[in-house]
Scaffold this motif. Structure first.
Motif, PDB file in Angstrom:
ATOM      1  N   GLU A 133      19.021 -46.844  35.658  1.00 26.61           N
ATOM      2  CA  GLU A 133      19.095 -47.468  34.337  1.00 26.61           C
ATOM      3  C   GLU A 133      20.442 -47.281  33.655  1.00 26.61           C
ATOM      4  OE1 GLU A 133      16.870 -49.633  33.117  1.00 26.61           O
ATOM      5  OE2 GLU A 133      15.984 -49.352  35.099  1.00 26.61           O
ATOM      6  N   SER A 134      21.263 -46.349  34.128  1.00 26.14           N
ATOM      7  CA  SER A 134      22.584 -46.170  33.517  1.00 26.14           C
ATOM      8  C   SER A 134      23.609 -47.173  34.049  1.00 26.14           C
ATOM      9  CB  SER A 134      23.079 -44.737  33.734  1.00 26.14           C
ATOM     10  OG  SER A 134      23.231 -44.477  35.123  1.00 26.14           O
TER      11      SER A 134
ATOM     12  N   VAL B  18      29.829 -45.173  36.952  1.00 25.03           N
ATOM     13  CA  VAL B  18      28.965 -44.331  36.121  1.00 25.03           C
ATOM     14  C   VAL B  18      27.913 -43.583  36.940  1.00 25.03           C
ATOM     15  CG1 VAL B  18      29.314 -45.676  34.020  1.00 25.03           C
ATOM     16  CG2 VAL B  18      27.451 -46.275  35.564  1.00 25.03           C
ATOM     17  N   ALA B  19      28.068 -43.547  38.244  1.00 26.64           N
ATOM     18  CA  ALA B  19      27.142 -42.845  39.146  1.00 26.64           C
ATOM     19  C   ALA B  19      25.695 -43.273  38.918  1.00 26.64           C
ATOM     20  CB  ALA B  19      27.299 -41.334  39.002  1.00 26.64           C
ATOM     21  N   ALA B  20      25.481 -44.582  38.764  1.00 24.48           N
ATOM     22  CA  ALA B  20      24.151 -45.112  38.506  1.00 24.48           C
ATOM     23  C   ALA B  20      23.371 -45.398  39.780  1.00 24.48           C
ATOM     24  CB  ALA B  20      24.256 -46.393  37.677  1.00 24.48           C
ATOM     25  N   ILE B  21      23.989 -45.234  40.936  1.00 25.07           N
ATOM     26  CA  ILE B  21      23.322 -45.570  42.189  1.00 25.07           C
ATOM     27  C   ILE B  21      22.945 -44.295  42.921  1.00 25.07           C
ATOM     28  CG2 ILE B  21      23.513 -46.785  44.394  1.00 25.07           C
ATOM     29  CD1 ILE B  21      25.444 -48.699  43.021  1.00 25.07           C
ATOM     30  N   GLY B  22      21.712 -44.257  43.356  1.00 28.73           N
ATOM     31  CA  GLY B  22      21.200 -43.133  44.130  1.00 28.73           C
ATOM     32  C   GLY B  22      20.557 -43.652  45.394  1.00 28.73           C
TER      33      GLY B  22
ATOM     34  N   GLU C 240       6.728 -41.485  51.691  1.00 29.06           N
ATOM     35  CA  GLU C 240       6.884 -40.823  50.411  1.00 29.06           C
ATOM     36  C   GLU C 240       8.021 -41.480  49.644  1.00 29.06           C
ATOM     37  OE1 GLU C 240       8.441 -36.451  48.968  1.00 29.06           O
ATOM     38  OE2 GLU C 240       8.299 -36.919  51.084  1.00 29.06           O
ATOM     39  N   ARG C 241       7.801 -41.740  48.375  1.00 23.02           N
ATOM     40  CA  ARG C 241       8.845 -42.341  47.540  1.00 23.02           C
ATOM     41  C   ARG C 241       9.572 -41.206  46.825  1.00 23.02           C
ATOM     42  NH1 ARG C 241       9.787 -47.369  44.519  1.00 23.02           N
ATOM     43  NH2 ARG C 241      10.987 -46.773  42.693  1.00 23.02           N
ATOM     44  N   VAL C 242      10.859 -41.137  47.058  1.00 20.32           N
ATOM     45  CA  VAL C 242      11.670 -40.109  46.429  1.00 20.32           C
ATOM     46  C   VAL C 242      12.794 -40.799  45.701  1.00 20.32           C
ATOM     47  CG1 VAL C 242      13.142 -38.114  46.807  1.00 20.32           C
ATOM     48  CG2 VAL C 242      11.141 -38.453  48.241  1.00 20.32           C
ATOM     49  N   GLU C 243      12.861 -40.604  44.395  1.00 16.51           N
ATOM     50  CA  GLU C 243      13.951 -41.154  43.618  1.00 16.51           C
ATOM     51  C   GLU C 243      14.889 -40.024  43.276  1.00 16.51           C
ATOM     52  OE1 GLU C 243      12.947 -43.708  40.431  1.00 16.51           O
ATOM     53  OE2 GLU C 243      11.542 -44.849  41.644  1.00 16.51           O
ATOM     54  N   ILE C 244      16.157 -40.257  43.491  1.00 13.64           N
ATOM     55  CA  ILE C 244      17.148 -39.217  43.251  1.00 13.64           C
ATOM     56  C   ILE C 244      18.424 -39.870  42.763  1.00 13.64           C
ATOM     57  CG2 ILE C 244      17.893 -39.227  45.654  1.00 13.64           C
ATOM     58  CD1 ILE C 244      18.348 -36.231  45.437  1.00 13.64           C
ATOM     59  N   SER C 245      18.991 -39.306  41.741  1.00 16.20           N
ATOM     60  CA  SER C 245      20.243 -39.857  41.234  1.00 16.20           C
ATOM     61  C   SER C 245      21.373 -39.461  42.167  1.00 16.20           C
ATOM     62  CB  SER C 245      20.537 -39.326  39.828  1.00 16.20           C
ATOM     63  OG  SER C 245      20.869 -37.955  39.890  1.00 16.20           O
ATOM     64  N   ARG C 246      22.470 -40.166  42.066  1.00 11.07           N
ATOM     65  CA  ARG C 246      23.631 -39.840  42.898  1.00 11.07           C
ATOM     66  C   ARG C 246      24.099 -38.418  42.612  1.00 11.07           C
ATOM     67  NH1 ARG C 246      29.439 -41.207  41.889  1.00 11.07           N
ATOM     68  NH2 ARG C 246      30.456 -40.828  43.863  1.00 11.07           N
ATOM     69  N   ARG C 247      24.127 -38.065  41.341  1.00 12.61           N
ATOM     70  CA  ARG C 247      24.582 -36.724  40.954  1.00 12.61           C
ATOM     71  C   ARG C 247      23.663 -35.651  41.552  1.00 12.61           C
ATOM     72  NH1 ARG C 247      25.784 -37.348  35.640  1.00 12.61           N
ATOM     73  NH2 ARG C 247      27.924 -37.555  36.280  1.00 12.61           N
ATOM     74  N   ASP C 248      22.341 -35.834  41.435  1.00 12.46           N
ATOM     75  CA  ASP C 248      21.411 -34.853  42.005  1.00 12.46           C
ATOM     76  C   ASP C 248      21.487 -34.828  43.519  1.00 12.46           C
ATOM     77  OD1 ASP C 248      20.559 -33.995  39.552  1.00 12.46           O
ATOM     78  OD2 ASP C 248      18.743 -35.219  39.538  1.00 12.46           O
ATOM     79  N   PHE C 249      21.692 -36.006  44.123  1.00 11.15           N
ATOM     80  CA  PHE C 249      21.824 -36.059  45.581  1.00 11.15           C
ATOM     81  C   PHE C 249      23.015 -35.227  46.043  1.00 11.15           C
ATOM     82  CE2 PHE C 249      24.234 -38.196  48.983  1.00 11.15           C
ATOM     83  CZ  PHE C 249      23.396 -37.909  50.034  1.00 11.15           C
ATOM     84  N   LEU C 250      24.147 -35.383  45.383  1.00  8.73           N
ATOM     85  CA  LEU C 250      25.349 -34.671  45.792  1.00  8.73           C
ATOM     86  C   LEU C 250      25.266 -33.172  45.491  1.00  8.73           C
ATOM     87  CD1 LEU C 250      27.974 -37.318  44.720  1.00  8.73           C
ATOM     88  CD2 LEU C 250      27.172 -36.809  47.022  1.00  8.73           C
TER      89      LEU C 250
END
Length: 166
Positions: free
Chosen positions: A98-99, A151-155, A3-13
């Motif tokens: 993208e940020s 800029v918390a662009a890595i998830g 399963e491919r799950v994309e999550i931003s660093r902010r949402d992950f934390l």
């Protein structure tokens, strides 16, 4: 394929994820093993980078603090059958959103400098700063790049990796 799950660093934390728990368990901890966890906290005390936190009496990793070095000290001190083996990677990899400053024409290579496996490289781009590229094969999912991104662009993104059978 997994399963491919994309999550931003902010949402992950924050634990904001549409599927699954959003929790990243210490390396080698299995879902069945976590059921056996008594919440004693020895893994928290053992972690040299201090990224293990107890959430709902179960260990979880906080990559906003630092990275996992796969030292295995959490598994060594655990009195319960929570951990299996000593893995060298997680079932997820980093993803650059993208940020990202470099993707937006501002020079930054903090993630590359922090990556212990050189999984993040920067390629020349005409008319602007270098562009980031991630090698999923080299990425261990350790989280070193997450805490240094200004800029918390890595998830993280889950991947299905097949274990080599020898």
């Amino acid at each position: 394929m997994g399963e491919r799950v994309e999550i931003s660093r902010r949402d992950f934390l924050r634990g904001s994820r549409k599927r699954g728990s959003g929790r990243v368990s210490p390396p080698g901890a299995t879902p069945a093993g976590l059921e056996a966890c008594t919440g004693c906290g020895r893994c928290v005390d053992a972690c040299p980078t201090r990224i293990i936190r107890m959430i709902a009496e179960r260990p979880a990793l906080d990559f906003s603090v630092a990275e996992c070095t796969f030292c295995g000290q959490c598994a060594e001190l655990c009195p319960e059958p929570v951990f299996i083996g000593r893995p060298s990677h997680f079932p997820h990899v980093a993803m650059i959103g993208e940020s990202c400053l470099a993707k937006n024409r501002t020079d930054c290579q903090a993630c590359r400098d922090a990556c212990p496996t050189a999984a993040i490289r920067f390629r020349p781009r005409a008319g602007g700063p270098f562009s980031p590229e991630l090698s999923e094969e080299a990425c261990t999912g350790c989280g070193a790049c997450l805490s240094v991104c200004p800029v918390a662009a890595i998830g993280i993104r889950e991947v299905a990796r097949e274990d080599a059978h020898v």
